[in-house]
Scaffold this motif. Structure first.
Motif, mmCIF file in Angstrom:
data_model
loop_
_atom_site.group_PDB
_atom_site.id
_atom_site.type_symbol
_atom_site.label_atom_id
_atom_site.label_comp_id
_atom_site.label_asym_id
_atom_site.label_seq_id
_atom_site.Cartn_x
_atom_site.Cartn_y
_atom_site.Cartn_z
ATOM 1 N N SER A 177 9.326 8.987 89.676
ATOM 2 C CA SER A 177 8.054 9.707 89.560
ATOM 3 C C SER A 177 8.285 11.163 89.157
ATOM 4 O O SER A 177 9.218 11.813 89.641
ATOM 5 N N PRO A 178 7.415 11.695 88.290
ATOM 6 C CA PRO A 178 7.523 13.108 87.904
ATOM 7 C C PRO A 178 6.777 14.045 88.842
ATOM 8 O O PRO A 178 6.783 15.257 88.621
ATOM 9 N N PHE A 179 6.151 13.516 89.880
ATOM 10 C CA PHE A 179 5.244 14.329 90.697
ATOM 11 C C PHE A 179 5.770 14.560 92.110
ATOM 12 O O PHE A 179 6.438 13.716 92.699
ATOM 13 N N ARG A 180 5.422 15.737 92.640
ATOM 14 C CA ARG A 180 5.633 16.024 94.052
ATOM 15 C C ARG A 180 4.587 15.265 94.875
ATOM 16 O O ARG A 180 3.637 14.689 94.331
ATOM 17 N N VAL B 33 10.378 18.895 84.024
ATOM 18 C CA VAL B 33 9.619 17.863 83.320
ATOM 19 C C VAL B 33 8.497 18.557 82.553
ATOM 20 O O VAL B 33 7.687 19.286 83.143
ATOM 21 N N ALA B 34 8.447 18.358 81.249
ATOM 22 C CA ALA B 34 7.403 18.974 80.431
ATOM 23 C C ALA B 34 6.090 18.226 80.617
ATOM 24 O O ALA B 34 6.064 16.997 80.747
ATOM 25 N N GLN C 283 12.915 16.053 74.265
ATOM 26 C CA GLN C 283 12.048 16.411 75.386
ATOM 27 C C GLN C 283 12.242 15.450 76.555
ATOM 28 O O GLN C 283 12.622 14.293 76.380
ATOM 29 N N ARG C 284 11.987 15.978 77.755
ATOM 30 C CA ARG C 284 11.839 15.150 78.955
ATOM 31 C C ARG C 284 10.420 15.366 79.462
ATOM 32 O O ARG C 284 10.028 16.489 79.797
ATOM 33 N N THR C 285 9.649 14.305 79.485
ATOM 34 C CA THR C 285 8.259 14.411 79.913
ATOM 35 C C THR C 285 7.924 13.191 80.765
ATOM 36 O O THR C 285 8.817 12.603 81.381
ATOM 37 N N TRP C 286 6.683 12.797 80.813
ATOM 38 C CA TRP C 286 6.308 11.623 81.610
ATOM 39 C C TRP C 286 5.189 10.879 80.913
ATOM 40 O O TRP C 286 4.510 11.410 80.057
#
Length: 500
Positions: free
Chosen positions: A178-181, A190-191, A390-393
């Motif tokens: 997951s990219p989220f806190r 994470v862009a 890029q690193r994104t989600w």
């Protein structure tokens, strides 16, 4: 105002070769370098030089290879590259013997043009100029057209242009991270924002980073916690290691930062390997090519701190596997490298910045098909090598609700045959500038540039630019009117390989 016959801006390896080649031809030559070192990435951390097919190496690239061999008393090619300080010593000796005036700490300054010619750059005037910077600043200031980042696939009909599919691979994140806190905000590194459609141009450049020279020598400088180190900044790395642990993956330290003694003296050239590496993938590099000096410095420090903090994180954080921490603890920064920059490289690895729109514009097709340019001045052979952009989600549509996952995008490696690089790729359009040569930010698409961008190619193109500058300065001709046949003869005489 210092009046010279040739002014070279940027003491990259291309700039050194251009200045030395021009000076050897008798030109009063000035080499301007905004920093304090010569050699660019060749002396700035990229010791392990990507070559491709060694048969295409000639001219000053072959001369440098021989100088490296002589420095260590080995056969050419025995080492893939020298220690950083040895590379700089070789270049400095070339410049001194050729009589080049090197001016360090020299930002570009105001560029004055008259008609289709550059008159001066800062306090330096000349009949012909060479922009050998990684950024293409002189080229841009002179009004020469350029592009930045990935173009749309439809522009040149290139198969590999534009935004890439997100696919599994060594450099991509595994699924389900997951990219989220917990509070729903995005993790650092994470862009945010949507990706362009597959194949669409988005202006994204290959990621930048620092190629860190490391050693196991007893006097090594340990990886220490930097003032300002942010524990939360590395939560993404902790999640990656947790995922690997849960799936029985045991990462090796050497596959994270390239801990292989691939340089003389037992040193290694730390590379960007895997999904979490020395490369910074948060899209911050996208703004670098056209940023002002303050903006670039912020981006540079962001990348430098990333390198410092990554090495500390991997060697100290309890969430990092013990075997990785133990192996990293055997390594440190060399005491005899980069002493004036805290033993970290003086050069940010700017993999690509501006790319000129010149007399000839190279595309993927020219490299893949091996087009036979009549005005060939050098050859290349390294594969198309687009590093992560890029690193994104994105949301993956699973039942019952979409699942957000971290993704890395942009990496590509495709073999090409040895190919020719034409003179037209290093000169601007005739209508835009008649006395400028550009051997680094060459006229090429994003895909084609990904192969041409290797340091050995820059050395050979710099060599050709220096000889062309000498011919243009001596005749008063526009660089577009240089006698390419005579240039080719001179290059061949100096060992340049123009065909196989």
């Amino acid at each position: 105002m210092r009046q010279a016959e040739a002014v070279v801006y940027g003491a990259t390896s291309a700039g050194v070769c251009a200045a030395v080649a021009a000076a050897r031809r008798g030109l009063d030559t000035v080499l301007l370098e905004p920093g304090q070192h010569v050699g660019g990435m060749t002396s700035g951390g990229l010791g392990y030089t990507d070559v491709g097919d060694a048969r295409v190496l000639g001219g000053m690239a072959a001369e440098f290879r021989q100088a490296v061999a002589d420095a260590y008393g080995v056969a050419p090619g025995h080492y893939a590259g020298p220690e950083p300080h040895v590379a700089e010593e070789i270049f400095l000796s070339w410049l001194e013997r050729a009589g080049v005036e090197v001016v360090s700490g020299a930002p570009l300054g105001e560029v004055v043009t008259a008609g289709d010619r550059i008159v001066s750059a800062g306090d330096f005037a000349a009949g012909v100029f060479v922009d050998a910077s990684y950024e293409g600043d002189l080229m841009a200031a002179a009004g020469v057209s350029y592009r930045v980042g990935r173009e749309d696939r439809a522009l040149h009909g290139e198969r590999f242009a534009g935004r890439r599919e997100v696919v599994p691979g060594m450099h991509n994140f595994p699924p389900w991270i997951s990219p989220f806190r917990a509070d729903g905000t995005l993790l650092p590194q994470v862009a945010d924002g949507p990706m362009a459609d597959v194949g669409a141009g988005d202006g994204g450049v290959m990621s930048y980073g620092y190629r860190v020279c490391m050693t196991t020598a007893p006097d090594r400088i340990p990886f220490e916690r930097r003032p300002g180190y942010d524990e939360e900044h590395w939560e993404l790395g902790r999640r990656l290691f947790h995922h690997w642990r849960a799936h029985g993956v045991e990462p090796r330290a050497g596959r994270l930062v390239g801990l292989e003694p691939n340089l003389p003296g037992g040193k290694c050239d730390g590379n960007s390997l895997g999904p979490f590496s020395l490369s910074v993938l948060d899209r911050s590099a996208w703004a670098y090519p056209d940023a002002d000096a303050d903006g670039r410095e912020r981006i540079r420090l962001h990348h430098l701190h990333h390198a410092q903090d990554l090495l500390y994180f991997l060697s100290h954080d309890p969430e990092v596997p013990a075997a990785v921490r133990a192996e990293l603890s055997r390594w440190g920064l060399p005491a005899d490298e980069f002493a004036d920059t805290g033993h970290l490289p003086h050069q940010l690895y700017v993999r690509e910045a501006r790319r000129m729109l010149g007399e000839t514009h190279l595309t993927e097709h020219d490299l893949v098909q091996g087009r036979a340019w009549p005005d060939v001045i050098a050859m290349g052979s390294y594969h198309l090598d687009i590093r992560e952009v890029q690193r994104t989600w994105r949301e993956v549509y699973e039942h019952p609700d979409p699942v957000p996952m971290v993704v890395t995008e942009g990496y590509l490696s495709v073999a090409v045959p040895p190919y020719r690089i034409p003179y037209g790729a290093i000169v601007p359009r005739r209508s835009e500038c008649a006395n400028l040569l550009v051997p680094v930010c060459v006229s090429a698409s994003h895909v084609a540039f990904s192969s041409i961008r290797m340091e050995v190619q820059y050395q050979m193109l710099g060599h050709a630019a220096g000889l062309a500058a000498a011919q243009a300065a001596g005749s008063g001709k526009a660089v577009q009117d240089v006698d390419v046949t005579a240039l080719q003869e001179e290059l061949r005489a100096a060992g340049q390989v123009l065909s196989l």
